[in-house]
Design an enzyme around this catalytic site. Sequence first.
Site, PDB file in Angstrom:
ATOM      1  N   ASP A 249      45.766  48.008  37.622  1.00  0.00           N
ATOM      2  CA  ASP A 249      45.720  46.565  37.353  1.00  0.00           C
ATOM      3  C   ASP A 249      46.462  46.301  36.046  1.00  0.00           C
ATOM      4  O   ASP A 249      46.119  46.860  34.998  1.00  0.00           O
ATOM      5  CB  ASP A 249      44.262  46.113  37.241  1.00  0.00           C
TER       6      ASP A 249
ATOM      7  N   ASP B 213      50.212  42.061  40.577  1.00  0.00           N
ATOM      8  CA  ASP B 213      49.849  42.822  39.379  1.00  0.00           C
ATOM      9  C   ASP B 213      48.772  43.876  39.623  1.00  0.00           C
ATOM     10  O   ASP B 213      48.231  44.436  38.671  1.00  0.00           O
ATOM     11  CB  ASP B 213      49.413  41.888  38.253  1.00  0.00           C
ATOM     12  N   GLU B 214      48.463  44.176  40.872  1.00  0.00           N
ATOM     13  CA  GLU B 214      47.492  45.244  41.127  1.00  0.00           C
ATOM     14  C   GLU B 214      47.757  45.912  42.468  1.00  0.00           C
ATOM     15  O   GLU B 214      48.285  45.295  43.399  1.00  0.00           O
ATOM     16  CB  GLU B 214      46.046  44.746  41.051  1.00  0.00           C
TER      17      GLU B 214
END
Length: 354
Positions: free
Chosen positions: A5, A100-101
């Site tokens: 993350d 973003d993860e």
Amino acid sequence: MLHLDMDAFFASVEQLTRPTLRGRPVLVGGLGGRGVVAGASYEARAYGARSAMPMHQARRMVGAGAVVLPPRGGLYSMLSKTVFDALRTRMPVLEMISMDEAFGEPQELAGADAEAVRVFAEELRALIRDRTGLVASIGAGSGKQIAKIASGLAKPDGVRVVTPAEQRGLFEALPVRKLWGIGPVADEKLRRLGIETIGGLAATSSTEIVSVLGATLGPSLHRLAQGIDDRPVAERADAKQVSAETTFAADLMTLDQLRAAVERTGAAAHARLLGDGRAARTVVLKLKKSDMSIVTRSATLPYATADLQTLVATAQRQVIDPLELGPVRLVGVSLGDSPPFGRARCSPTWTRVM
């Protein structure tokens, strides 16, 4: 299993590309009266600001020092691609949850001890920092659920490896809301039964869980609470839907206002459709009323098309007069069932505030 993350991704990108913002409380999101926070730096989070919070509330919490910026979607997409392209040199298969993860399950870690996993995770973080200057946190565990929880415990800028021996004790103490899939409504239902921790959920009979959470969600959450999570990492298929939304500073009160909004929002969704090299058959109109309730209506064409006039006209046919429906604060148009007809690429959908 690893869960990566990016720390405060949107705000961190802004601080990376604008050095004068480093160390300052940055809020990224809509700037209008009904804007929502898309990302908050850790400096802003120290004041209580967080993602999905109304921007006016976050600005009030942070005070005069808040730096409020509109999202730069193209920049975020570019850096996201750089991050995950780099990660694929070490983990060829990644399951991206968002820009973003992602989850990864590197073969070289099969049977590895906790220290080897920690070293590997630190190497990934160093790779990201070297390629982009950005910071990521990584969690590791026996399955997706525990890996995601571990990455949350690793933040900011860290690694957390949860071994099978540690997992039960960790679950015993963690709030049930930490379990992926437990939202405010389910949390409240469980609290009424006296279930406040993941361990408490695991210890409750499956029959009772099903009676509270339903036959679909209940059994799967019960298994996750017991540490049973055998979901594999799998690349996600290309998105089959593109959409655009507009939130208005003043409610739409007339049919003319609503139709004009559908026209503009439909055109924005259509631009994304063309950008992704797609056609669409299904058109969904989303209307959020001033009381926050949502009405959705959809229509499916007999054939896929990328024609703007046809798709917007189909959205217009779903419109309900605000005099009948009530004041409208948000309009969304989604174009779905859209197989690629050329080179496909995924791009984020941003909510505009007007």
